[in-house]
Design a protein around this motif. Structure first.
Motif, PDB file in Angstrom:
ATOM      1  N   VAL A 180       0.834  -1.199   0.000  1.00 25.90           N
ATOM      2  CA  VAL A 180       0.000   0.000   0.000  1.00 25.90           C
ATOM      3  C   VAL A 180       0.874   1.256   0.000  1.00 25.90           C
ATOM      4  CG1 VAL A 180      -1.686   1.319   1.320  1.00 25.90           C
ATOM      5  CG2 VAL A 180      -1.961  -1.149   1.080  1.00 25.90           C
ATOM      6  N   ALA A 181       1.908   1.274   0.830  1.00 22.30           N
ATOM      7  CA  ALA A 181       2.770   2.459   0.920  1.00 22.30           C
ATOM      8  C   ALA A 181       3.503   2.715  -0.398  1.00 22.30           C
ATOM      9  CB  ALA A 181       3.771   2.287   2.056  1.00 22.30           C
ATOM     10  N   LEU A 182       4.067   1.690  -0.985  1.00 22.44           N
ATOM     11  CA  LEU A 182       4.771   1.873  -2.258  1.00 22.44           C
ATOM     12  C   LEU A 182       3.816   2.256  -3.384  1.00 22.44           C
ATOM     13  CD1 LEU A 182       7.333  -1.049  -2.107  1.00 22.44           C
ATOM     14  CD2 LEU A 182       7.803   1.395  -1.926  1.00 22.44           C
ATOM     15  N   GLY A 183       2.621   1.700  -3.355  1.00 21.41           N
ATOM     16  CA  GLY A 183       1.616   2.068  -4.353  1.00 21.41           C
ATOM     17  C   GLY A 183       1.209   3.527  -4.252  1.00 21.41           C
ATOM     18  N   VAL A 184       1.068   4.022  -3.021  1.00 19.79           N
ATOM     19  CA  VAL A 184       0.721   5.433  -2.825  1.00 19.79           C
ATOM     20  C   VAL A 184       1.850   6.332  -3.317  1.00 19.79           C
ATOM     21  CG1 VAL A 184       0.299   7.187  -1.058  1.00 19.79           C
ATOM     22  CG2 VAL A 184      -0.916   5.017  -0.965  1.00 19.79           C
ATOM     23  N   PRO A 225       1.764   4.607 -13.336  1.00 16.16           N
ATOM     24  CA  PRO A 225       0.911   4.773 -12.157  1.00 16.16           C
ATOM     25  C   PRO A 225      -0.115   3.651 -11.987  1.00 16.16           C
ATOM     26  CG  PRO A 225       1.040   6.824 -13.385  1.00 16.16           C
ATOM     27  CD  PRO A 225       1.715   5.775 -14.205  1.00 16.16           C
ATOM     28  N   VAL A 226      -0.432   2.966 -13.066  1.00 20.91           N
ATOM     29  CA  VAL A 226      -1.379   1.849 -12.983  1.00 20.91           C
ATOM     30  C   VAL A 226      -0.814   0.764 -12.062  1.00 20.91           C
ATOM     31  CG1 VAL A 226      -2.488   0.028 -14.329  1.00 20.91           C
ATOM     32  CG2 VAL A 226      -2.327   2.340 -15.249  1.00 20.91           C
ATOM     33  N   MET A 259      -0.931  -2.043  -6.843  1.00 23.09           N
ATOM     34  CA  MET A 259      -0.264  -2.342  -5.575  1.00 23.09           C
ATOM     35  C   MET A 259      -1.143  -1.943  -4.394  1.00 23.09           C
ATOM     36  SD  MET A 259       3.622  -1.233  -6.512  1.00 23.09           S
ATOM     37  CE  MET A 259       4.342  -1.601  -4.922  1.00 23.09           C
ATOM     38  N   VAL A 260      -1.775  -0.779  -4.478  1.00 22.36           N
ATOM     39  CA  VAL A 260      -2.658  -0.328  -3.396  1.00 22.36           C
ATOM     40  C   VAL A 260      -3.839  -1.285  -3.258  1.00 22.36           C
ATOM     41  CG1 VAL A 260      -4.253   1.491  -2.688  1.00 22.36           C
ATOM     42  CG2 VAL A 260      -1.987   2.098  -3.534  1.00 22.36           C
ATOM     43  N   LEU A 261      -4.464  -1.630  -4.375  1.00 21.41           N
ATOM     44  CA  LEU A 261      -5.628  -2.529  -4.319  1.00 21.41           C
ATOM     45  C   LEU A 261      -5.260  -3.905  -3.783  1.00 21.41           C
ATOM     46  CD1 LEU A 261      -7.439  -1.614  -7.646  1.00 21.41           C
ATOM     47  CD2 LEU A 261      -8.126  -1.040  -5.319  1.00 21.41           C
ATOM     48  N   SER A 262      -4.129  -4.446  -4.229  1.00 25.59           N
ATOM     49  CA  SER A 262      -3.751  -5.768  -3.746  1.00 25.59           C
ATOM     50  C   SER A 262      -3.355  -5.736  -2.273  1.00 25.59           C
ATOM     51  CB  SER A 262      -2.610  -6.343  -4.585  1.00 25.59           C
ATOM     52  OG  SER A 262      -1.463  -5.532  -4.475  1.00 25.59           O
TER      53      SER A 262
END
Length: 69
Positions: free
Chosen positions: A9-13, A47-48, A53-56
């Protein structure tokens, strides 16, 4: 296992905040008589990938909470 989900989540953000991540990698060098040129190749992490990454990460946290209960 929740540490991995939180990191996702952090890396996705971060990827979403930066609108993607751009970096350069060494590419094939060019040799002319008397000259040597180093080239680089630009690469991007879209960015996709950050959104996925955030969703998973959120899904992984949700599944872990349901299993614990």
């Amino acid at each position: 296992m929740s540490i991995i989900a939180i990191n996702l989540v952090a890396l996705g953000v971060v990827l979403l905040a930066l609108s993607g991540l751009f970096f350069s990698t060494p590419a094939q060098s060019v040799n002319f008589p008397g000259n040597h040129f180093e080239t680089t190749e630009s690469r991007v992490i879209a960015p996709v990938v950050g959104a996925l990454m955030v969703l998973s990460g959120v899904a992984w946290l949700t599944v872990n909470r349901k299993r614990a209960a």
